[in-house]
Design a protein around this motif. Sequence first.
Motif, PDB file in Angstrom:
ATOM      1  N   ILE A 258       0.860  -1.184   0.000  1.00 36.46           N
ATOM      2  CA  ILE A 258       0.000   0.000   0.000  1.00 36.46           C
ATOM      3  C   ILE A 258       0.893   1.231   0.000  1.00 36.46           C
ATOM      4  O   ILE A 258       1.824   1.338   0.805  1.00 36.46           O
ATOM      5  CB  ILE A 258      -0.922   0.018   1.233  1.00 36.46           C
ATOM      6  CG1 ILE A 258      -1.849  -1.190   1.195  1.00 36.46           C
ATOM      7  CG2 ILE A 258      -1.733   1.305   1.295  1.00 36.46           C
ATOM      8  CD1 ILE A 258      -2.679  -1.347   2.438  1.00 36.46           C
ATOM      9  N   THR A 259       0.624   2.161  -0.906  1.00 33.54           N
ATOM     10  CA  THR A 259       1.386   3.408  -0.992  1.00 33.54           C
ATOM     11  C   THR A 259       0.423   4.572  -0.815  1.00 33.54           C
ATOM     12  O   THR A 259      -0.533   4.722  -1.584  1.00 33.54           O
ATOM     13  CB  THR A 259       2.109   3.524  -2.338  1.00 33.54           C
ATOM     14  OG1 THR A 259       2.944   2.385  -2.526  1.00 33.54           O
ATOM     15  CG2 THR A 259       2.952   4.788  -2.371  1.00 33.54           C
ATOM     16  N   VAL A 260       0.672   5.390   0.198  1.00 36.50           N
ATOM     17  CA  VAL A 260      -0.140   6.575   0.463  1.00 36.50           C
ATOM     18  C   VAL A 260       0.607   7.794  -0.053  1.00 36.50           C
ATOM     19  O   VAL A 260       1.723   8.091   0.388  1.00 36.50           O
ATOM     20  CB  VAL A 260      -0.432   6.725   1.976  1.00 36.50           C
ATOM     21  CG1 VAL A 260      -1.278   7.974   2.225  1.00 36.50           C
ATOM     22  CG2 VAL A 260      -1.152   5.492   2.508  1.00 36.50           C
ATOM     23  N   THR A 261       0.002   8.488  -1.005  1.00 36.28           N
ATOM     24  CA  THR A 261       0.551   9.753  -1.499  1.00 36.28           C
ATOM     25  C   THR A 261      -0.183  10.889  -0.804  1.00 36.28           C
ATOM     26  O   THR A 261      -1.420  10.889  -0.734  1.00 36.28           O
ATOM     27  CB  THR A 261       0.368   9.865  -3.020  1.00 36.28           C
ATOM     28  OG1 THR A 261       0.965   8.717  -3.650  1.00 36.28           O
ATOM     29  CG2 THR A 261       1.010  11.128  -3.552  1.00 36.28           C
ATOM     30  N   TRP A 262       0.557  11.866  -0.280  1.00 38.91           N
ATOM     31  CA  TRP A 262      -0.061  12.919   0.514  1.00 38.91           C
ATOM     32  C   TRP A 262       0.714  14.219   0.383  1.00 38.91           C
ATOM     33  O   TRP A 262       1.900  14.235   0.046  1.00 38.91           O
ATOM     34  CB  TRP A 262      -0.137  12.505   1.988  1.00 38.91           C
ATOM     35  CG  TRP A 262       1.167  12.048   2.577  1.00 38.91           C
ATOM     36  CD1 TRP A 262       1.793  10.851   2.357  1.00 38.91           C
ATOM     37  CD2 TRP A 262       2.021  12.784   3.461  1.00 38.91           C
ATOM     38  NE1 TRP A 262       2.980  10.783   3.056  1.00 38.91           N
ATOM     39  CE2 TRP A 262       3.148  11.959   3.744  1.00 38.91           C
ATOM     40  CE3 TRP A 262       1.949  14.044   4.044  1.00 38.91           C
ATOM     41  CZ2 TRP A 262       4.173  12.363   4.573  1.00 38.91           C
ATOM     42  CZ3 TRP A 262       2.980  14.448   4.880  1.00 38.91           C
ATOM     43  CH2 TRP A 262       4.067  13.610   5.138  1.00 38.91           C
ATOM     44  N   GLY A 263       0.024  15.317   0.648  1.00 41.26           N
ATOM     45  CA  GLY A 263       0.636  16.630   0.550  1.00 41.26           C
ATOM     46  C   GLY A 263       1.244  17.064   1.873  1.00 41.26           C
ATOM     47  O   GLY A 263       0.580  17.024   2.913  1.00 41.26           O
ATOM     48  N   ASN A 264       2.503  17.459   1.833  1.00 35.82           N
ATOM     49  CA  ASN A 264       3.225  17.871   3.039  1.00 35.82           C
ATOM     50  C   ASN A 264       3.147  19.391   3.174  1.00 35.82           C
ATOM     51  O   ASN A 264       3.938  20.125   2.587  1.00 35.82           O
ATOM     52  CB  ASN A 264       4.680  17.402   2.954  1.00 35.82           C
ATOM     53  CG  ASN A 264       5.495  17.822   4.160  1.00 35.82           C
ATOM     54  OD1 ASN A 264       4.956  18.028   5.249  1.00 35.82           O
ATOM     55  ND2 ASN A 264       6.803  17.951   3.976  1.00 35.82           N
ATOM     56  N   TYR A 265       2.153  19.848   3.948  1.00 37.38           N
ATOM     57  CA  TYR A 265       1.946  21.291   4.115  1.00 37.38           C
ATOM     58  C   TYR A 265       2.013  21.712   5.587  1.00 37.38           C
ATOM     59  O   TYR A 265       1.339  22.639   6.000  1.00 37.38           O
ATOM     60  CB  TYR A 265       0.618  21.709   3.508  1.00 37.38           C
ATOM     61  CG  TYR A 265       0.584  21.547   2.003  1.00 37.38           C
ATOM     62  CD1 TYR A 265       1.110  22.519   1.167  1.00 37.38           C
ATOM     63  CD2 TYR A 265       0.049  20.402   1.423  1.00 37.38           C
ATOM     64  CE1 TYR A 265       1.086  22.372  -0.216  1.00 37.38           C
ATOM     65  CE2 TYR A 265       0.022  20.243   0.046  1.00 37.38           C
ATOM     66  CZ  TYR A 265       0.538  21.233  -0.767  1.00 37.38           C
ATOM     67  OH  TYR A 265       0.528  21.078  -2.138  1.00 37.38           O
ATOM     68  N   GLY A 266       2.781  20.995   6.373  1.00 38.88           N
ATOM     69  CA  GLY A 266       3.018  21.414   7.749  1.00 38.88           C
ATOM     70  C   GLY A 266       2.298  20.599   8.800  1.00 38.88           C
ATOM     71  O   GLY A 266       2.815  20.393   9.895  1.00 38.88           O
TER      72      GLY A 266
END
Length: 467
Positions: A258-266
């Motif tokens: 499983i690969t979770v792609t996510w936005g790193n905004y703090g």
Amino acid sequence: MAAELVEAKNMVMSFRVSDLQMLLGFVGRSKSGLKHELVTRALQLVQFDCSPEVFKKIKELYETRYNKKGSEVAAAPAPHRADALALHSSYDRGSAVPRTLPAASIDYPALYGKYLNGLGRLPPKAAKPEVRLVKLPFYTTLDELLKPTELVPQNNEKLQESPCIFALTPRQVELIRNSRELQPGVKSVQVVLRICYTDTSSPQEDQYPPNIAVKVNHSYCSVPGYYPSNKPGVEPKRPCRPINLTHLMYLSAATNRITVTWGNYGKSYSVGLYLVRQMTSAELLQRLKTIGIKHPELCKALVKEKLRLDPDSEIATTGVRVSLICPLVKMRLSVPCRAETCAHLQCFDAVFYLQMNEKKPTWMCPVCDKPAPYDQLIIDGLLSKILTECEDADEIEYLVDGSWCPIRAEKERSCSPQCPILVLGSSDVNGLLATANGTGENGKAPADVVDLTLDSSSSEEDEEEDE
């Protein structure tokens, strides 16, 4: 670094079976097999994945064995490690084929911490607060496959990827395959991914990070979209729910990636994997009817408490009205329900309330607009009894002594006939006129009847003809 690897290998070569098992269990590797298999597995660990925590553990085991020879207790395998969440078959990186292993031989928190984010996240010695997710009424947790684990950015890029590798046990595969279908292609037993803020102060609601995408093996999994907003200037809301991964997984001993792609905004997020059984609103209603009915006498005591004279108040409350119509659907109540935390006596219908939360979970009371979670719901036994006894009224009034009386509509009371009404222009008028000169049924002279259908001019003509 090379010197440390040589030192670690030498220490591993001198380990006994119990030491090897403790080391492999510490990092979530298989602890079963003969001694030469354990040594090979431990050497592969040192060669390819020797993090500072692993080296420290090896040194600790070595010193325990040789510097404290009299301490047999310290040399024995720690029993609490063997009992830790033994839910899955391990993934042996030294072998190309996954193996199904005895349940008690795997330390899964360490296994998942190892693979998630590609970091050597090993369990610390000191107990730290863990991230907890709120319990969801429509999901019954069967197994915790991965404890909530923080998504750690690997670089300064805004878009991050965090992988996780795991496998299901034969028992879990069997549970999924034998579960009933909620709808075509959707099993009631599921593997779900839950995401929340990394906050240990209280149980967390599901919350997606920006730009989320979830890939299971070789396919992307659908993630709930945004609710459309009809109000100008209001951002659309996104329902953050558990993400069902089951239909894309290998239902076998093979490993799943499983690969979770996510936005790193703090903001910091944590993910967890769970084997759950999804419930329906009908099942929750049946459970509520089984354990959530409040006895009529207890409800009556609550009514008395609400209407009890308040010495600080100058106005005495003699009664309180309660509608028998559900505020949700404007229909007569069938299963009167409210939350224990609500201050009002008014109920809503449990059937429609559960159905609405099954589609869009808010768990807010439609009467007072305050939280009304499922575990706080009760069925009002007194109002249930009243509904069966009072079928001709849509409202009742509770009195100070706990009794009640129906409230009829004002229109209904004002229009209630006190005496028979003569329907003008009907065929019965002539019949009534014919009996005007005779006697009534009881032998009494009937009252004079005037035919109002005749106008004054026609009556005058009749009088002239008589003359």
